[in-house]
Write an enzyme that holds these catalytic residues in place. Structure first.
Site: not given
Ligand code: TNX
Length: 493
Positions: A308-309
């Site tokens: 993620d991210e």
């Protein structure tokens, strides 16, 4: 009478009740270790409050009133996790096709008893039969809607000792949750000892959000948690977040950085600034070592690689990276789980994408991957209940008890059919949480609602749920849970 959470598939009430007394035994059939283990677990739940001996006996050997646990190999309509529970005035019989079903039936049985069954010691002055321990008569048949009913706990932003995680496991198991996803690494801390890279825990484990002392699990701690969870039919899903959210590793090992210089420790709560060096071969040796050790310690099928991210990683690099890591996870015999951003890469159908805030999970599903639903505005239980909540974040909004409950998985993601949904998972990020009491306050009473979303059939109804949850107030109280007395629920008895 039947204020059960999650709501079972079918309930047929009948007149009367079966009362537990000092003469009640628990019988097992067959008397195998797996069935006996569920019986021991049940006895351990019932003995403290009742003070009864509740001996465990093979069904053939027992006479007198009993709670009968039976594995029924022919009953495979109940599947791997379903159960049938029949209570009549002369006894109760719980049957299942597999031990997990017995375990879930036991959770239902607990909830059929008065809330005081969760007390740690016997009540003074027990009344005449059939009280104070009646099980209402009737027949319950129950099977889960989804195979994956998860809870994620972030032990990286703040570290929580083994005893806290055990308590979380106990509370989750009471609501038939069957996955505990441990977020074991992030920018602020690395929480699992890796023998081949000892500085990860020794250096990367010493920090936490706000500059606290941090901490980490030894491999023995982790193995003990895996076993504790397994005894409650919960599979641990370990996550090492890659290639972003890696500052703690980059601080521990200078050579993991493209410039060979260690990163300073990080104790803030920003995201998206760190990245492993995608073109560095050492990066993949590091990942192979870490995933290899973790896979060896983890009997469950799943290994979560984060993903993620990764805002400090170029998109092309990210895609290349995820595809390489997927091969490493496969080589260690595990099924890869990643946050939905992995849907940008080429995925095998065995991959699992965890939706939280974008459409990438749809791209993953289009490739044949399975999807876990963790929509942030519904099940990010680190979000505040409302503006007055002293803990938590608010970037995904406030999440009331109703918001966490009152949503339908099948229509959550356009283009993702129910057949591709593995299930749902609540997430508890810990930037603002430092104690077990904090964890309980954010999980309860929202987690039981998410558990019901994962277990119970479609067509659930908030008003009936709300009434059942109200009846759980005294039960949570008896369990010593630090829960939020949300005004949406009428807690008055
Ligand atoms: C988003 S969800 C994150 C986490 C934060 C969380 C706080 C996700 C995959 N990433 O890094 O802790 O929000 O709510």
């Amino acid at each position: 009478m039947h204020a059960l959470i999650p709501q079972p598939h079918s309930i047929e009430p009948a007149p009367g009740a079966f009362a537990l007394t000092a003469d009640t035994s628990i019988t097992v059939s067959p008397a195998t270790p797996a069935v006996t283990a569920v019986a021991e677990y049940l006895a351990a739940r019932l003995r403290p409050a009742t003070g009864f001996a509740l001996p465990i006996q093979p069904a053939e050997a027992a006479a007198g009133p009993a709670l009968a646990l039976a594995l029924d190999p022919a009953g495979d309509v109940l599947g791997a996790e379903g159960y049938a529970l029949t209570v009549a005035p002369d006894g109760a019989r719980l049957s299942a096709h597999a031990p997990a079903g017995l375990f879930y039936g036991v959770q239902t049985l607990r909830q059929l008893l008065p809330p005081a069954i969760e007390n740690a010691t016997p009540l003074p002055g027990q009344g005449p039969l059939p009280g104070p321990w009646p099980l209402p008569a009737g027949r319950i048949r129950d099977v889960p809607r989804f195979a994956w009913r998860g809870l994620m706990l972030d032990v990286a932003r703040h570290f929580f000792p083994v005893a806290d995680v055990r308590r979380v496991i106990d509370l989750a198991a009471a609501y038939k949750i069957n996955r505990l996803h441990l977020h074991l690494s992030d920018d602020q801390g690395w929480r699992i000892d890796i023998a081949s890279w000892p500085e990860l825990a020794r250096v990367g484990g010493q920090t936490a959000v706000g500059g606290g002392p941090g901490g980490y699990y030894t491999q023995a701690d982790y193995a003990a948690l895996v076993a504790y969870a397994a005894a409650r039919h919960i599979t641990i899903v370990p996550e090492i977040d890659l290639p972003g959210h890696t500052n703690a590793a980059l601080a521990a090992y200078p050579q993991l950085n493209a410039d060979g210089r260690p990163r300073p420790p990080y104790t803030g709560i920003e995201v998206g600034f760190s990245s492993l060096a995608i073109d560095n071969e050492l990066t993949y040796r590091f990942i192979d070592d870490v995933i290899g050790e973790l896979a060896a310690l983890t009997p469950g099928d799943y290994l979560h690689i984060g993903g993620d991210e990764a805002l400090a990683t170029a998109k092309e690099d990210y895609i290349r990276f995820i595809e390489r890591v997927a091969a490493i996870v496969r080589a260690h015999g595990k099924r890869m789980v990643g946050w939905e951003e992995i849907g940008q890469a080429r995925l095998e159908p065995s991959a699992i994408a965890q939706h939280w805030a974008s459409g990438h999970a749809t791209a993953a599903a289009a490739q044949g991957a399975s999807v876990i639903l963790s929509p942030a505005p519904r099940v990010y239980l680190d979000m505040k209940y409302d503006a007055a909540t002293p803990l938590g974040l608010a970037w995904a909004g406030h999440i009331s008890v109703r918001a966490a409950y009152d949503w339908e998985p099948a229509t959550q993601l356009a283009g993702v059919a129910e057949a591709q949904l593995l299930g749902v998972e609540a997430a508890l990020w810990s930037e603002t949480l430092t104690t077990l009491a904090d964890i309980e306050f954010m999980l309860f009473p929202r987690l039981p609602g998410v558990a019901e979303v994962g277990w119970s059939a479609a067509g659930r109804d908030w008003e009936t749920y709300r009434a059942r949850l109200a009846a759980h107030g005294p039960r949570l109280g008896a369990m010593g849970v630090n829960f939020y007395r949300a005004a949406e629920i009428d807690w008055s008895p």
